[in-house]
Design a protein around this motif. Sequence first.
Motif, PDB file in Angstrom:
ATOM      1  N   ASN A  51       0.845  -1.243   0.099  1.00  0.00           N
ATOM      2  CA  ASN A  51       0.094  -0.008  -0.020  1.00  0.00           C
ATOM      3  C   ASN A  51       0.976   1.293   0.049  1.00  0.00           C
ATOM      4  OD1 ASN A  51      -2.559   1.280   0.122  1.00  0.00           O
ATOM      5  ND2 ASN A  51      -1.824   2.041   2.293  1.00  0.00           N
ATOM      6  N   VAL A  53       0.930  -6.249   2.784  1.00  0.00           N
ATOM      7  CA  VAL A  53      -0.073  -5.442   2.185  1.00  0.00           C
ATOM      8  C   VAL A  53      -0.109  -4.203   2.942  1.00  0.00           C
ATOM      9  CG1 VAL A  53      -2.419  -5.100   1.355  1.00  0.00           C
ATOM     10  CG2 VAL A  53      -1.208  -7.237   1.121  1.00  0.00           C
ATOM     11  N   ILE A  89      -5.978   2.546   3.879  1.00  0.00           N
ATOM     12  CA  ILE A  89      -6.208   2.007   2.378  1.00  0.00           C
ATOM     13  C   ILE A  89      -7.494   2.570   1.888  1.00  0.00           C
ATOM     14  CG2 ILE A  89      -6.917  -0.494   1.421  1.00  0.00           C
ATOM     15  CD1 ILE A  89      -4.241  -0.406   2.724  1.00  0.00           C
ATOM     16  N   PRO A 143      -7.363  -4.944   3.734  1.00  0.00           N
ATOM     17  CA  PRO A 143      -6.150  -5.499   3.699  1.00  0.00           C
ATOM     18  C   PRO A 143      -5.931  -7.035   3.824  1.00  0.00           C
ATOM     19  CG  PRO A 143      -6.217  -4.128   5.329  1.00  0.00           C
ATOM     20  CD  PRO A 143      -7.365  -3.973   4.535  1.00  0.00           C
ATOM     21  N   VAL A 162      -6.524  -8.959   0.720  1.00  0.00           N
ATOM     22  CA  VAL A 162      -5.620  -8.697  -0.183  1.00  0.00           C
ATOM     23  C   VAL A 162      -4.341  -9.408   0.152  1.00  0.00           C
ATOM     24  CG1 VAL A 162      -4.030  -7.324  -1.562  1.00  0.00           C
ATOM     25  CG2 VAL A 162      -6.505  -6.529  -1.002  1.00  0.00           C
ATOM     26  N   HIS A 164      -3.356  -5.400 -10.322  1.00  0.00           N
ATOM     27  CA  HIS A 164      -4.329  -4.745  -9.378  1.00  0.00           C
ATOM     28  C   HIS A 164      -5.772  -5.780  -9.551  1.00  0.00           C
ATOM     29  CE1 HIS A 164      -2.842  -0.451 -10.159  1.00  0.00           C
ATOM     30  NE2 HIS A 164      -2.066  -1.345  -9.663  1.00  0.00           N
ATOM     31  N   TRP A 179      -6.138  -7.101  -5.776  1.00  0.00           N
ATOM     32  CA  TRP A 179      -6.466  -5.698  -5.141  1.00  0.00           C
ATOM     33  C   TRP A 179      -8.036  -5.819  -5.579  1.00  0.00           C
ATOM     34  CZ3 TRP A 179      -3.231  -3.342  -1.953  1.00  0.00           C
ATOM     35  CH2 TRP A 179      -3.777  -2.444  -0.909  1.00  0.00           C
ATOM     36  N   ASP A 228      -9.865  -1.976 -11.047  1.00  0.00           N
ATOM     37  CA  ASP A 228     -10.013  -0.464 -10.659  1.00  0.00           C
ATOM     38  C   ASP A 228     -10.679   0.264 -11.816  1.00  0.00           C
ATOM     39  OD1 ASP A 228      -8.104  -0.920 -12.889  1.00  0.00           O
ATOM     40  OD2 ASP A 228      -6.473   0.220 -11.831  1.00  0.00           O
TER      41      ASP A 228
END
Length: 204
Positions: free
Chosen positions: A32, A96, A103, A124, A127, A179, A183, A186
């Motif tokens: 992060n 992470v 975050i 987190p 992830v 990503h 994650w 996006d």
Amino acid sequence: MVKVSTAIIVVATALALYGCSKKAEEPAPSINATMRQIMEPDAEKIWGITSKAYNEVGDGLVPEKISDADWKEIADASRRMKERADFLATAQKIVVAYPNEPILGSQAVGTKSKDGAAWDAVGPDTVQGRVNAKLDDFHQKARKLYEDADAMNCASQTKDVALLYKIASGLDETCDSCHEPFWGTDEPPPIPATEKVKGAERLQ
């Protein structure tokens, strides 16, 4: 007596130095923090320079539109990205985010998106679980980012606009490829059909 005093001083000094070295140890950078402090701002710097240097067609860069200062900024930004990506590509323990580290989107964790699971906000811990489960895959993604950053750094040294254009224009895909599996997407959520109809009506 002198020998004893000297021995005590030596031991005390060694312990003090050891204590200083322990205090000086910094925790490994988290993913992060890496994204917020290096990858995102430095990628934006490079994209900002290349976006103003496009030719009229948009399929290449004009050398005269990139100044020496711009090349220096690209060199510095790509070097930072390269060094951190190398760490992420080789570290056997990836964090992470540390406790209390902000975050993006974490305040929405647990809220289901009406647009599907791909747009659910994750914390987190989620992830971290994904990274731990597929660490080799994460390393490969980070290695690709390292290679892209290295190529841009090489381009900055020789002022190779063709190489810079090739790598910078594909950098977003490199970022997204990591990503999305770890994650989450996006990409913006799909526009609801009702909003599409309203938009079309406004254009008429």
